[in-house]
Design a protein around this motif. Structure first.
Motif, mmCIF file in Angstrom:
data_model
loop_
_atom_site.group_PDB
_atom_site.id
_atom_site.type_symbol
_atom_site.label_atom_id
_atom_site.label_comp_id
_atom_site.label_asym_id
_atom_site.label_seq_id
_atom_site.Cartn_x
_atom_site.Cartn_y
_atom_site.Cartn_z
ATOM 1 N N SER A 64 -45.955 63.385 -49.773
ATOM 2 C CA SER A 64 -46.291 64.791 -50.079
ATOM 3 C C SER A 64 -47.116 65.424 -48.958
ATOM 4 O O SER A 64 -47.630 64.725 -48.087
ATOM 5 C CB SER A 64 -47.076 64.866 -51.394
ATOM 6 N N THR A 65 -47.234 66.762 -49.057
ATOM 7 C CA THR A 65 -48.100 67.515 -48.131
ATOM 8 C C THR A 65 -48.934 68.490 -48.942
ATOM 9 O O THR A 65 -48.403 69.216 -49.787
ATOM 10 C CB THR A 65 -47.256 68.294 -47.105
ATOM 11 N N LYS A 66 -50.233 68.455 -48.727
ATOM 12 C CA LYS A 66 -51.117 69.415 -49.400
ATOM 13 C C LYS A 66 -51.648 70.384 -48.350
ATOM 14 O O LYS A 66 -51.915 69.996 -47.207
ATOM 15 C CB LYS A 66 -52.267 68.690 -50.077
ATOM 16 N N THR A 67 -51.780 71.626 -48.734
ATOM 17 C CA THR A 67 -52.247 72.640 -47.771
ATOM 18 C C THR A 67 -53.510 73.312 -48.275
ATOM 19 O O THR A 67 -53.824 73.294 -49.474
ATOM 20 C CB THR A 67 -51.183 73.724 -47.537
ATOM 21 N N GLY A 68 -54.228 73.893 -47.402
ATOM 22 C CA GLY A 68 -55.439 74.647 -47.720
ATOM 23 C C GLY A 68 -55.850 75.467 -46.511
ATOM 24 O O GLY A 68 -55.121 75.549 -45.525
ATOM 25 N N SER A 69 -57.029 76.073 -46.601
ATOM 26 C CA SER A 69 -57.517 76.846 -45.451
ATOM 27 C C SER A 69 -59.037 76.797 -45.403
ATOM 28 O O SER A 69 -59.694 76.485 -46.405
ATOM 29 C CB SER A 69 -57.037 78.297 -45.547
ATOM 30 N N ILE A 70 -59.556 77.091 -44.264
ATOM 31 C CA ILE A 70 -61.001 77.082 -44.079
ATOM 32 C C ILE A 70 -61.360 78.188 -43.084
ATOM 33 O O ILE A 70 -60.619 78.442 -42.128
ATOM 34 C CB ILE A 70 -61.475 75.694 -43.579
ATOM 35 N N ASP A 71 -62.467 78.876 -43.348
ATOM 36 C CA ASP A 71 -62.945 79.904 -42.416
ATOM 37 C C ASP A 71 -64.100 79.345 -41.604
ATOM 38 O O ASP A 71 -65.030 78.760 -42.163
ATOM 39 C CB ASP A 71 -63.426 81.150 -43.176
ATOM 40 N N VAL A 72 -64.018 79.529 -40.296
ATOM 41 C CA VAL A 72 -65.129 79.153 -39.418
ATOM 42 C C VAL A 72 -65.860 80.435 -39.046
ATOM 43 O O VAL A 72 -65.245 81.377 -38.515
ATOM 44 C CB VAL A 72 -64.630 78.433 -38.150
ATOM 45 N N VAL A 73 -67.143 80.486 -39.405
ATOM 46 C CA VAL A 73 -67.933 81.693 -39.100
ATOM 47 C C VAL A 73 -68.877 81.378 -37.945
ATOM 48 O O VAL A 73 -69.219 80.220 -37.705
ATOM 49 C CB VAL A 73 -68.729 82.165 -40.343
ATOM 50 N N PRO A 74 -69.306 82.427 -37.192
ATOM 51 C CA PRO A 74 -70.209 82.165 -36.061
ATOM 52 C C PRO A 74 -71.490 81.491 -36.540
ATOM 53 O O PRO A 74 -71.964 81.724 -37.666
ATOM 54 C CB PRO A 74 -70.507 83.557 -35.512
#
Lengths: 261, 377
Positions: A64-74
């Motif tokens: 399987s493949t799981k996806t997500g996201s992440i924000d990098v802030v200064p």
């Protein structure tokens, strides 16, 4: 997985399942591929993600493949400030004529968009410094300052936290004020010499500034453009009885002399 | 190629070569003739006008030796002095010029002497340059000979001229600097006057530009004409109708020409002055003496330029700004002086003013831009 992290911070991702897998992270200017052991915490080391922006994350295994996201802030700590001061050279005694714009960056070169206080200081030798404070909006803050009444180089400093940047602003004399010349006979010529030429604040006008002498006699005239040297302009022109001699610099007129000899 | 074809080509080439040599021998170019000893020039000196025309042909062909030999007063000066009178002793516009055309106009004649006006038009790198000499001729043995009115080259006495001149040099930012780092500020310049004039050839914009900064500037001006519905009609620049180098507080006139445009087509004008820092020297200082406005007809501004410095100015560009009684610019004229300005040696200039505008001219202001070998100074 955290929703957001500061640039350069370490973070971990909890994974389920078992066996081997691969972690992919793709974002602005960065791509990470890391072999991981599923079913344990996946550690992403400090300094791995440092460009501010939105990243996509994929964790794939054989099944399987799981996806997500992440924000990098200064990062919150300012590490660099880019400071644009304009103009770099201007006449003295000008109101709000100097502008300074500061852009605050973290140690990875990300523009810090969180509002921060930036202090600006313009220091002139022999007078009290002008100070202003401005809050950044979307990473930028700006201010306006007056030029001093004395010519010279001013230090213009923008500071945020313990980070600062300095620019030099040259304050130069303004237009000449009250140009006065004197004339005396020199053989069959007239020697014309100005008094030291100063602006209306008392600053000596820069050497090289053009002073125009004009002698009018009957229907004829003689003109000489002379650069100031050591603060005065000096020239010899033909003597004509009854001639009118005038002096000017740029759009500023000086005195007139009528030559009677 | 077959051997027959090659032979034919060789015969054709040989024939063409012989033919061209024959043509060149029978009808040589004027310049080639100058180097030959033949009598290909119009050597007729049967009339004063013909003698002057013959001299003109020889000068045009740069046959200075033959021209010198034909003069009546050649004992008064050497061939080299005659040649320098025509082509200058110092490098200047005349040095690299050709005589493109000439006219001989009889003024006076008796049986033994005559006067002929000799108008010469030289092609220089900045355009045509005219000069006129009234030649006196005498009749010697049935042949008219010219007494050349030589202007002997001024001699600057050997001397040391102390110069404590000002000079500005510029160091610009480097590519390695941070993008926020300052560069040196471009000079602040301002258009202090602008006025459109309708001429037969089109619309002409006249104006004046002031360097209000404390550093020298290289300047030019561009203008865009906009129609009444704000659409661009044409964009032109001042080209060389301006003094490009302005020292602090110096003013230059400028002219921008829009051929085939009438003022009725124009709704507004967008002026764009350009300035950039330039390494420059405050010398040489040029005195403009005896400036005089001559009214119409044949209206002109005349005067003399005197170099007050020690440095030779190889080319001088004189720009005259003409004002009406209200102080408004009505015309800008210019002239390149085709002789070098030697220290303390006056050189005359003459700027033509259009006759219809000359009647409006009440005052004028003159500026001089000089160029020395090695760049603008």
């Amino acid at each position: 997985m955290p929703k957001s992290i500061e640039a350069g911070s370490p973070f971990s991702i909890q994974s389920g399942g078992s066996g081997k897998g691969t972690l992919y992270i793709a974002g602005p200017g960065q791509f990470i591929k890391q072999d991981v052991q599923l079913g344990s915490s996946i550690e992403v080391a400090s300094g791995s993600l440092y460009n501010a922006g939105h990243y996509s994350v994929w964790l794939s295994s054989d099944s399987s493949t799981k996806t997500g996201s992440i924000d990098v802030v200064p990062a919150q700590k300012p590490a660099d400030i880019t400071f644009i001061a304009k103009p770099s050279r201007l006449p003295v005694a000008m109101h709000n004529a100097i502008t300074g714009s500061a852009y605050v960056f973290d140690s990875y070169g990300n523009l810090i968009t969180k509002p921060m206080q930036v202090s600006f200081q313009l220091s002139n030798a022999g007078s009290a410094p002008q100070t202003r404070t401005a809050e950044t909006h979307n990473g930028a803050a700006w201010t306006q300052m007056d030029s001093a009444t004395r010519e010279g180089k001013a230090q213009f400093v923008a500071r945020v936290g313990d980070v600062s940047s300095t620019r030099i602003v040259g304050q130069v004399p303004g237009d000449p004020c009250n140009i006065k010349m004197n004339a005396k006979a020199a053989g069959n010529k007239i020697q014309l010499v100005t008094d030291p030429v100063r602006d209306c604040s008392g600053n000596a006008i820069s050497d090289g500034t053009i002073v125009t002498f004009t002698e009018t006699y009957g229907a004829e005239k003689t003109t000489v453009d002379v650069p100031l040297k050591k603060g005065v302009a000096s020239v010899e022109i033909p003597a004509h009885r009854g001639a009118t001699i005038s002096v000017a610099s740029g759009v500023v007129l000086g005195n007139q002399i009528r030559w009677a000899q | 190629m077959s051997s027959g074809g090659a032979r034919l080509l060789a015969v054709v080439l040989a024939g063409a070569t012989v033919g061209l040599v024959a043509i060149g021998t029978l009808w040589p170019s004027k310049t080639a003739a100058a180097f030959a000893s033949g009598a290909q020039f119009t050597t007729s000196a049967g009339t004063p006008e013909a003698a002057v025309r013959s001299l003109g042909e020889q000068i045009r062909a740069k046959a200075y030796g033959r021209a010198y030999e034909s003069l009546a007063n050649k004992g008064e000066f050497s061939e080299q002095q005659f040649r320098r009178d025509l082509t200058s002793g110092w490098p200047d516009l005349r040095t690299y010029a050709d005589l493109s055309e000439f006219q001989a106009q009889p003024l006076h004649a008796t049986d033994t002497d005559a006067t002929v006006r000799f108008k010469m038009v030289w092609s220089t790198v900045v355009g045509p340059s005219a000069s006129t000499k009234d030649l006196h001729l005498v009749k010697n043995g049935g042949k008219w000979q010219i007494e050349w009115p030589i202007q002997k080259e001024p001699v600057v006495p050997p001397q040391v001229i102390p110069v404590n001149y000002l000079r500005w040099d510029v160091i610009n930012r480097s590519s390695a600097d941070d993008w926020g780092a300052q560069d040196v500020e471009a000079p602040h310049v301002r258009i202090v006057d602008m006025h459109p004039v309708q001429r037969a050839e089109g619309l002409v914009l006249l104006g004046e530009l002031l360097n209000e900064d404390v550093v020298p500037a290289y300047v030019s001006v561009t203008a865009t004409l906009l129609s009444k519905d704000q659409k661009p009609i044409d964009t032109e620049g001042s080209f060389d109708d301006i003094s490009h180098q302005l020292l602090p507080k110096q003013v230059t006139p400028f002219v921008i020409r829009f051929p085939n445009v009438t003022i009725s087509q124009v709704g507004s004008v967008r002026m764009t002055p350009f300035s950039t820092l330039i390494s420059a020297s405050a010398d040489p200082v040029i005195e403009i003496q005896n400036e005089k406005l001559t009214p119409a007809p044949d209206a002109s501004l005349t005067g003399q330029l005197t170099n007050q410095s020690g440095q030779i100015a190889n080319v001088a560009h004189v720009l005259g700004t003409f004002y009406d009684q209200q102080g408004q610019v009505v015309w800008v004229g210019d002239q390149y002086v085709d002789h070098a300005l030697l220290p303390g040696t006056p050189v005359a200039f003459n700027i033509h003013i259009p006759e219809d505008l000359a009647r409006k001219v009440s005052s004028q202001r003159t500026v001089v831009a000089t160029y020395s070998f090695g760049g603008a100074q």
